[in-house]
Design an enzyme around this catalytic site. Sequence first.
Site, PDB file in Angstrom:
ATOM      1  N   LYS A   1      14.978  50.553   0.571  1.00  0.00           N
ATOM      2  CA  LYS A   1      15.075  49.134   0.201  1.00  0.00           C
ATOM      3  C   LYS A   1      14.455  48.265   1.302  1.00  0.00           C
ATOM      4  O   LYS A   1      13.746  47.305   1.042  1.00  0.00           O
ATOM      5  CB  LYS A   1      16.556  48.788  -0.004  1.00  0.00           C
ATOM      6  CG  LYS A   1      16.932  47.348   0.136  1.00  0.00           C
ATOM      7  CD  LYS A   1      16.778  46.639  -1.167  1.00  0.00           C
ATOM      8  CE  LYS A   1      17.011  45.156  -1.088  1.00  0.00           C
ATOM      9  NZ  LYS A   1      17.848  44.648  -0.057  1.00  0.00           N
ATOM     10  N   ASP A   2      14.755  48.608   2.566  1.00  0.00           N
ATOM     11  CA  ASP A   2      14.184  47.898   3.715  1.00  0.00           C
ATOM     12  C   ASP A   2      13.022  48.744   4.240  1.00  0.00           C
ATOM     13  O   ASP A   2      13.128  49.391   5.292  1.00  0.00           O
ATOM     14  CB  ASP A   2      15.255  47.701   4.779  1.00  0.00           C
ATOM     15  CG  ASP A   2      16.407  46.865   4.283  1.00  0.00           C
ATOM     16  OD1 ASP A   2      16.405  45.658   4.531  1.00  0.00           O
ATOM     17  OD2 ASP A   2      17.301  47.418   3.605  1.00  0.00           O
TER      18      ASP A   2
ATOM     19  N   ARG B   1      23.309  40.464   0.049  1.00  0.00           N
ATOM     20  CA  ARG B   1      22.936  39.053  -0.131  1.00  0.00           C
ATOM     21  C   ARG B   1      22.928  38.632  -1.606  1.00  0.00           C
ATOM     22  O   ARG B   1      22.843  37.438  -1.889  1.00  0.00           O
ATOM     23  CB  ARG B   1      21.575  38.775   0.508  1.00  0.00           C
ATOM     24  CG  ARG B   1      21.619  38.803   2.033  1.00  0.00           C
ATOM     25  CD  ARG B   1      20.355  38.241   2.671  1.00  0.00           C
ATOM     26  NE  ARG B   1      20.548  37.985   4.084  1.00  0.00           N
ATOM     27  CZ  ARG B   1      20.183  38.822   5.070  1.00  0.00           C
ATOM     28  NH1 ARG B   1      19.597  39.971   4.783  1.00  0.00           N
ATOM     29  NH2 ARG B   1      20.396  38.499   6.329  1.00  0.00           N
TER      30      ARG B   1
ATOM     31  N   GLN C   1      11.677  48.146   7.741  1.00  0.00           N
ATOM     32  CA  GLN C   1      12.648  48.620   8.737  1.00  0.00           C
ATOM     33  C   GLN C   1      12.563  50.136   8.895  1.00  0.00           C
ATOM     34  O   GLN C   1      12.570  50.659  10.012  1.00  0.00           O
ATOM     35  CB  GLN C   1      14.056  48.210   8.302  1.00  0.00           C
ATOM     36  CG  GLN C   1      15.163  48.814   9.130  1.00  0.00           C
ATOM     37  CD  GLN C   1      16.520  48.255   8.766  1.00  0.00           C
ATOM     38  OE1 GLN C   1      16.894  47.199   9.247  1.00  0.00           O
ATOM     39  NE2 GLN C   1      17.263  48.962   7.931  1.00  0.00           N
TER      40      GLN C   1
ATOM     41  N   HIS D   1      24.530  51.409  -0.054  1.00  0.00           N
ATOM     42  CA  HIS D   1      25.056  51.965   1.206  1.00  0.00           C
ATOM     43  C   HIS D   1      25.766  53.290   0.944  1.00  0.00           C
ATOM     44  O   HIS D   1      25.621  54.251   1.697  1.00  0.00           O
ATOM     45  CB  HIS D   1      26.086  51.013   1.828  1.00  0.00           C
ATOM     46  CG  HIS D   1      25.566  49.666   2.192  1.00  0.00           C
ATOM     47  ND1 HIS D   1      25.926  48.521   1.525  1.00  0.00           N
ATOM     48  CD2 HIS D   1      24.721  49.266   3.176  1.00  0.00           C
ATOM     49  CE1 HIS D   1      25.343  47.477   2.077  1.00  0.00           C
ATOM     50  NE2 HIS D   1      24.597  47.887   3.085  1.00  0.00           N
TER      51      HIS D   1
ATOM     52  N   GLY E   1      27.654  46.194   6.783  1.00  0.00           N
ATOM     53  CA  GLY E   1      28.892  46.034   6.023  1.00  0.00           C
ATOM     54  C   GLY E   1      28.693  45.353   4.686  1.00  0.00           C
ATOM     55  O   GLY E   1      27.577  45.199   4.209  1.00  0.00           O
ATOM     56  N   TYR E   2      29.828  44.924   4.108  1.00  0.00           N
ATOM     57  CA  TYR E   2      29.877  44.413   2.733  1.00  0.00           C
ATOM     58  C   TYR E   2      29.189  45.425   1.813  1.00  0.00           C
ATOM     59  O   TYR E   2      28.223  45.134   1.118  1.00  0.00           O
ATOM     60  CB  TYR E   2      29.256  43.016   2.610  1.00  0.00           C
ATOM     61  CG  TYR E   2      29.955  42.218   1.535  1.00  0.00           C
ATOM     62  CD1 TYR E   2      31.250  41.739   1.749  1.00  0.00           C
ATOM     63  CD2 TYR E   2      29.372  41.981   0.303  1.00  0.00           C
ATOM     64  CE1 TYR E   2      31.930  41.053   0.762  1.00  0.00           C
ATOM     65  CE2 TYR E   2      30.046  41.297  -0.693  1.00  0.00           C
ATOM     66  CZ  TYR E   2      31.318  40.832  -0.444  1.00  0.00           C
ATOM     67  OH  TYR E   2      31.991  40.147  -1.429  1.00  0.00           O
TER      68      TYR E   2
END
Length: 280
Positions: free
Chosen positions: A149-150, A187, A153, A37, A31-32
């Site tokens: 970006k990750d 963040r 992951q 995203h 979220g955010y």
Amino acid sequence: MQIIKTIDELRQIVKGWRKEGHSLGLVPTMGYLHDGHKSLIVKAVSENDKVVVSDFVNPTQFGANEDLSSYPRDIVRDAAICEEAGADVVFHPEPEEMYYPDSSTFVDMDRLTKDLCGKTRPTHFRGVCTVVSKLFHIVTPDRAYFGQKDAQQLAVIRRMVRDLDFGIEIVGCPIVREADGLAMSSRNTYLSAEERKAALILHKSLELGERMIQEGETDAAKVKDAIVTKMGTEPLAKIDYVELVDVETLEPVDTIKGQILAATAVYIGKTRLIDNFVSN
Ligand code: AMP
């Protein structure tokens, strides 16, 4: 577009879609939402009949001293972004919906999760693999979308899907940046004005490394040194790691040939930011 809060309801919707023969894309997020995203959602919408965006701040991927309670949240704004991007469902469960008080089963991984972010966040990828597995089981997507970006992951999820035979296509999507080069991140909202300027050092340092490789440098240690030195010119930056690794195995490389991942994590004040590039 619907906002769904329970697993049962979501399963019913997916069942209906499957009966009608629709293909299904999943975009897992905490979220955010920002344009990074959104780019994943737009891609998912372009490649699938139906798209579910999960919007869940997953407690199990936060360490004890991390920012779980302060992590930014705004489901109303998130829903508007998802709708605009063309999603069909936002799945926004409470933690109690996702985890039993006595949950005892986790998905964990050796090797790929031990270094890079795994060094400072030893339980992080166990939380990621567990929640992503649960989302895969609940949504049963044909494709799932993750950001470059990750990068760690993304490699971990690809390995998990391979090892556990999920049969889901993992689609990696490019990093979306602010106009000045800072990689978008939920963040980034933690940064003061001064820290926001300082945070540019991640991209600037990586750009320097990328240029060296483009100009023919093949010695990974030299590229790493140059990135570290450049990072050191920013007084507010404290390096967690700078590593050059194989993009798939995440094993360190000595010589740069083929695709390598140059990844970094840096504290700017109290905020830990990550960024990377993949060279070809
Ligand atoms: P998060 O909400 O931070 O867990 O991120 C959800 C998904 O969005 C992950 O697959 C991230 O890699 C991806 N993502 C986050 N920031 C960006 C960005 N700046 N560009 C592209 N993808 C991103």
